[in-house]
Design an enzyme around this catalytic site. Structure first.
Site: not given
Lengths: 406, 280
Positions: B55, B66
């Site tokens: 990823e 995040d």
């Protein structure tokens, strides 16, 4: 582009998925989706419940002090020598701005949903103060996210929020302003979906927030309509309001969207000037994109990175704009202009001297446009400017700009 | 255009893992972190160190899902001049050397909108991208991206979370491609960890609804945690722990040193051996 408007109305949006034409929508992490859908259902149910409306009206009347006056600003009118200027005095609301109209509505909704913790973002601090106030009123714990730069610019409001029992969490990422505070509030919400309600302060964020905040703020325009008919026997000709996310403007404009003879003008913050690149005018200097849950005009670079906005006004210092404004812009129903930091400061001092009113730096941008517009209009033109906040919080920034040590 | 049909790489990799009877390791790093050269070197070394799927984060200025570690990775990458175009260039360079390891780009929607959705998916397909995870694009909004991605042979990978109830799961699974990414905690990256039992429960429930391979991410930091996930799901995803390892190897000016990439790859090796032996 698809347009949600059926018949000839500008008041039918958003569609069921929360879109205003190509704008709006629900661009949030999957974790938040069930909660956002729950907010939407709860809001629809509240809208059908007379008890909710009665409760909201009770607090708006007896706690906030609505209706706010529609005041004929005769000295400003005489000074500009053109349009007859009225001020919608939403700065006289409890907490000193229009923000509390929306906070009350959302916190009452949060209570209906059984949520026990409130979070919010704030730029100028007005939305933070209003949220902290309503949380104090209902005994709810409250966390306010605020950019570190804004905390410096708006010290009185930081102290006010703390006095009201809120926890103010400084945000040190990115530009350390409103955009970053909203990022952090969204991160908090993703991590506390079970018990927390995020009271978004503008007509921004994922559906149903832009619609819901607009509805709660529409009381501004509804009152203006009634008050102007009572004062002058007819509707106003021109409405002017400042725009960061755009909630005070949306609230003023919405009840008039389908009145073709009423001119609507939104004033963005031009900072140091649009051509300088240092501004907060998403419509004048941005492009369509996706941020904070909705598709709208954004200040961004070639790579799609969001650019830091600039404005002397912390409440307008945001790189996006509510999606309904983006749509009204493209549809041509509202005219969007801008005013610079300096123009807003000039309007601030003029309003203080001529009317005895310290406007917040946010509506000082609207006044700055009135200064340009009013002299070009005839004396029988009825112009309403939304004085959506008071300027006490801004005296430190203004003093600094004027070179005065406090 | 690479030799292998792009659609095949993710499915082929999970089929091979099933054949071997082991879980796979998915690693996350942000493209261009801390600088494009170090990042490219890391990318080139990941498969060798034991990553089964890669990823690659597309850096973004406002990463709302995040935590601080991955936020800072985005800041470092953007400061070093990373962009979406350069991210695709990096994948294309990687594909010159590696035709097998699937690459999934993970990020936020705005840079793709700015690039142009159709142009982006076409360019990503040419570069050798196999999947896309766009964290702020729920099923309600992803139809246009999925249409263009399908035309370019790219899977749009859907996310399921602890808040995805039985009412919502069918919507998530309808149109899910590649694999299903289970976000193990309601929250942002790099903060909390779910218990092994909670993950096992969730995986069991998801298996009742789908035959897609299941990757599990968020809060998986150690070889032990990765191994525990590999026992019940098809692949653990480790991100923040790798990004933190990378950050720990930077100097005061946030510049990479000679050991930076190696120390990240060491952790990948440890994670990989734990995952490979998890079901033994």
């Amino acid at each position: 582009m698809t347009v949600p408007v059926r018949s000839n109305s500008y008041r039918t949006g958003p569609d069921e998925e929360g879109h205003f034409g190509q704008f709006g929508g629900r661009y949030v992490p999957e974790t938040l989706m069930p909660l956002i859908l729950e907010v939407e259902r709860a809001y629809a149910a509240a809208g059908r419940d007379p008890v909710f409306h009665a409760e909201l009206k009770h607090y708006l009347t007896h706690y906030v002090g609505r209706p706010s006056p529609l005041y004929p600003a005769d000295r400003l009118t005489a000074h500009f020598g053109g349009a007859h200027i009225y001020m919608k005095r939403d700065e006289l609301n409890h907490t000193g701005a229009h923000k509390i109209n929306n906070c009350l509505g959302q916190v009452l909704l949060a209570r209906r949903m059984g949520k026990t913790r409130i979070i919010a973002e704030t730029g100028a601090g007005q939305h933070g103060v209003a949220t902290a106030t309503v949380c104090a009123l209902f005994g709810l714990p409250c966390v306010i996210y605020m950019g570190e730069l804004d905390m410096e610019r708006q010290r009185p409001n930081v102290f006010r929020m703390r006095l009201l029992g809120a926890e103010v969490r400084p945000v040190s990422s990115g530009s350390r302003t409103l955009k970053d505070a909203m990022n952090e509030a969204l991160r908090d919400w993703v991590a506390h979906v079970d018990d927390t309600f995020y009271v978004i302060g503008s007509v921004a964020g994922p559906h149903p927030f832009p619609m819901m905040v607009r509805d709660f703020q529409s009381i501004i325009g509804e009152e203006v309509r009634e008050q102007m008919v009572k004062a002058e026997g007819r509707l106003p000709d021109v409405l002017v309001a400042c725009i960061g996310g755009g909630s005070n403007a949306m609230g003023l404009f919405y009840p008039f969207l389908d009145e073709p003879d009423v001119t609507l003008v939104g004033v963005e913050a031009a900072g140091h000037g649009i051509e300088s690149g240092e501004h907060a005018a998403s419509l004048a200097g941005g492009r369509p994109g996706v941020l904070h849950g909705s598709s709208t005009y954004l200040l961004q670079d070639e790579d799609g990175q969001v650019i830091e906005a600039h404005s002397i006004s912390a409440g307008l210092d945001y790189p996006g704009i509510g999606p309904e404004h983006a749509w009204l812009h493209d549809a041509g129903r509202v005219r969007y202009v801008s005013a610079t930091d300096q123009e807003a400061l000039d309007a601030f001092t003029l309003c203080a001297k001529l009317e005895g009113i310290l406007p917040a730096l946010e509506p000082a941008h609207a006044l700055a446009h009135v200064a340009k517009l009013a002299p070009t209009l005839s004396r029988d033109t009825l112009l309403v400017v939304n004085l959506c906040g008071r300027g006490d919080k801004d005296i430190f920034s203004v003093a600094e700009r004027l070179g005065v040590e406090l | 255009m690479s030799d292998a049909p792009p659609r095949g790489r993710i499915a082929a990799r999970f089929a091979a893992l099933a054949q071997e009877g082991r879980g796979g390791l998915v690693t996350f790093l942000t493209a261009g972190d801390p600088d494009p050269q170090t990042s490219a070197a890391l990318l080139a070394g990941l498969a060798q160190a034991g990553a089964d799927l890669i990823e690659l984060g597309m850096p973004f200025s406002d990463p709302i899902a995040d935590g601080p570690a991955i936020q800072r990775a985005s800041v470092r990458a953007l400061r070093a001049g990373m962009s979406l175009r350069r991210t695709l260039d990096m994948v294309a360079a990687f594909r010159q050397q590696d035709q097998q390891t699937p690459i999934v780009l993970m990020g936020y929607f705005n840079p793709i909108v700015r690039y142009g959705i159709a142009d982006f998916t076409a360019a990503a397909g040419r570069a050798g991208v196999d999947g896309l995870i766009i964290v702020d694009l729920p099923p309600e909004e992803d139809a246009e991206l999925r249409r263009h991605a399908a035309a370019a042979g790219i899977d749009v990978i859907r996310l399921a979370t602890p808040t995805s109830d039985d009412r919502r799961l069918p919507l998530i699974l309808e149109g899910a491609g590649g694999f299903l990414y289970y976000v193990a905690v309601a929250g942002i990256t790099g903060t909390r960890s779910a218990t092994d039992a909670a993950v096992a429960d969730a995986v069991g429930r998801l298996r009742n609804h789908t035959s897609l391979p299941l990757a599990v991410g968020f809060g998986i930091r150690t070889p032990e945690q990765a191994a525990a996930v590999a026992r019940v799901a098809d692949a653990p995803v480790v991100g923040t722990a790798l990004v933190e390892r990378l950050a720990a190897g930077l100097d005061d000016q946030e510049q990479a040193g000679p050991q930076t990439a190696e120390s990240v790859l060491d952790l990948v090796s440890q994670l990989s051996s734990a995952v490979r032996s998890a079901r033994a």
